[in-house]
Design an enzyme around this catalytic site. Structure first.
Site, PDB file in Angstrom:
ATOM      1  N   HIS A 163       0.838  -1.203   0.000  1.00 27.92           N
ATOM      2  CA  HIS A 163       0.000   0.000   0.000  1.00 27.92           C
ATOM      3  C   HIS A 163       0.872   1.252   0.000  1.00 27.92           C
ATOM      4  O   HIS A 163       0.677   2.161  -0.821  1.00 27.92           O
ATOM      5  CB  HIS A 163      -0.907  -0.003   1.234  1.00 27.92           C
ATOM      6  CG  HIS A 163      -1.615   1.291   1.483  1.00 27.92           C
ATOM      7  ND1 HIS A 163      -2.962   1.469   1.264  1.00 27.92           N
ATOM      8  CD2 HIS A 163      -1.162   2.496   1.949  1.00 27.92           C
ATOM      9  CE1 HIS A 163      -3.299   2.707   1.561  1.00 27.92           C
ATOM     10  NE2 HIS A 163      -2.219   3.354   1.992  1.00 27.92           N
ATOM     11  N   TYR A 178      -3.953  14.813  -3.200  1.00 32.10           N
ATOM     12  CA  TYR A 178      -4.324  14.185  -1.932  1.00 32.10           C
ATOM     13  C   TYR A 178      -5.374  15.019  -1.205  1.00 32.10           C
ATOM     14  O   TYR A 178      -5.141  15.552  -0.119  1.00 32.10           O
ATOM     15  CB  TYR A 178      -3.082  13.975  -1.078  1.00 32.10           C
ATOM     16  CG  TYR A 178      -3.230  12.855  -0.080  1.00 32.10           C
ATOM     17  CD1 TYR A 178      -3.357  11.535  -0.497  1.00 32.10           C
ATOM     18  CD2 TYR A 178      -3.242  13.116   1.281  1.00 32.10           C
ATOM     19  CE1 TYR A 178      -3.490  10.511   0.414  1.00 32.10           C
ATOM     20  CE2 TYR A 178      -3.375  12.100   2.195  1.00 32.10           C
ATOM     21  CZ  TYR A 178      -3.499  10.792   1.763  1.00 32.10           C
ATOM     22  OH  TYR A 178      -3.629   9.772   2.677  1.00 32.10           O
ATOM     23  N   GLU A 187      -5.800   6.919  -1.984  1.00 33.65           N
ATOM     24  CA  GLU A 187      -5.769   5.891  -0.934  1.00 33.65           C
ATOM     25  C   GLU A 187      -6.320   4.560  -1.436  1.00 33.65           C
ATOM     26  O   GLU A 187      -5.793   3.490  -1.127  1.00 33.65           O
ATOM     27  CB  GLU A 187      -6.569   6.360   0.279  1.00 33.65           C
ATOM     28  CG  GLU A 187      -5.827   7.334   1.177  1.00 33.65           C
ATOM     29  CD  GLU A 187      -4.586   6.713   1.800  1.00 33.65           C
ATOM     30  OE1 GLU A 187      -4.603   5.502   2.106  1.00 33.65           O
ATOM     31  OE2 GLU A 187      -3.595   7.438   1.974  1.00 33.65           O
TER      32      GLU A 187
END
Length: 346
Positions: A163, A178, A187
């Protein structure tokens, strides 16, 4: 070169740390407060400086450092590529998971490391004291040891490592801002490729996988399975100290908030669930069916930095049609419909 312009807090989202800071026992609160202070310092540093990147390599090359429970990075070098295993579990786990992530991107997508230009992979373990997080800082992976009561050492989970490294991939490709929906997509992409990396390493089909992020991190004292669930967003944990998983699975429960850059760790549950539904409907191995569509989307000029869910869905649908055919395109379209997102025309 991988950009460091996006502010991130690491694999443990701010809403979990905020909850622990209010409801955890005093000794855990102290660990969490120190983690939050370290996160704030790291974010300020990312905004003001770009650290020199490790020298590029044509093949997998890893270097693991021991920060010695300080916040001085990278720390003392303890293991390099092709060296024997160390007498330190966290060193070996970091080394192995960096390699598994590199091999996933190379063998599945023919991507030459995070930046696609052979970036060498560094990692620092034992960062801080009882640091409750792990993160990619634009140069290396950094792992805390956890507090031992809520979180185990952050080297335990391959999907967590993948991740965080995938944030580097996203920065080098789509550059998703973001904030708000583009941040939630940022994400989500990391969660999606994180679970695919773990599934690839285990040889699991979509039906065999658990679709969890960070299942190895929570101790037995926590009522919960993981940090997030792509199969059932909102059900990963429900604990008196940790709180309840706030992720929605559909747009009907989209969370409007100013916290966490507009809820990037919360609303990511929606595109996460769309990928899960598509992968399950397609069957087989996710990295062979829907994964290539998502990877092509990251590399597609039609996806803008400030993309919302509708635009991202539209580009995935276009790539499914162009590269996989009508059957998979119909599956992708249905998955987005199931979570309440109407793909935009691109």
């Amino acid at each position: 070169m991988v950009s460091t312009r996006h502010r991130r807090s690491g694999i443990v989202p701010p809403h979990i740390l905020d909850r622990l800071a209010q409801h955890a026992p005093d000794d855990i609160k102290q660990c969490v407060l120190e983690t939050q202070r370290a996160n704030e310092a790291l974010q300020r540093m990312r905004l003001t400086a770009v650290t020199a990147l490790p020298e590029a390599a044509d093949e997998l090359r890893r270097t693991i450092y021991d920060a010695g429970h300080t916040q001085d990075l990278p720390g003392r070098m303890v293991r390099r590529e092709d060296e024997a295993a160390a007498d330190d579990r966290e060193v070996n786990e970091a080394y192995d998971d960096l390699g598994r992530t590199w091999r996933f991107y190379k063998e599945v997508f023919d991507r030459n490391s995070i930046d696609n230009h052979g970036l060498a992979l560094d990692g620092s373990v034992h960062y801080g004291r009882h640091y409750d997080n792990a993160f990619w800082n634009g140069r290396e992976m950094v792992f805390g040891d956890g507090d031992g009561r809520i979180f185990r050492p952050f080297t335990r989970s391959l999907d967590v490592v993948a991740h965080e490294l995938t944030h580097g991939v996203t920065e080098a490709t789509a550059g998703l801002a973001y904030q708000d929906q583009s941040g939630a997509l940022n994400e989500s992409v990391s969660d999606v490729f994180g679970v695919m990396t773990a599934q690839y390493a285990a040889g699991q089909t979509a039906a065999e996988a658990d679709w969890l992020i960070g299942a190895e991190l929570l101790t037995d004292q926590v009522h919960g399975a993981a940090l997030r669930s792509l199969a059932r967003p909102g059900t990963a944990y429900d604990d008196p100290t940790l709180g309840r998983d706030p992720q929605p699975a559909t747009m009907a429960h989209y969370v409007e908030t100013r916290q966490d850059n507009g809820g990037v760790h919360i609303n990511s549950g929606i595109p996460n669930h769309a990928f899960y539904r598509a992968a399950m409907a397609a069957g087989g191995y996710s990295w062979e069916t829907v994964g290539p569509v998502w990877y092509a989307t990251l590399n597609d000029d039609r996806l803008t930095e400030n993309a919302d869910f509708a635009q991202f869905a539209g580009v995935t649908l276009a790539n499914a049609r162009e590269h996989a055919g009508r059957e998979l395109a119909d599956i992708v379209s249905q998955a987005w419909s199931d979570v309440g997102v109407t793909p935009a025309e691109v």
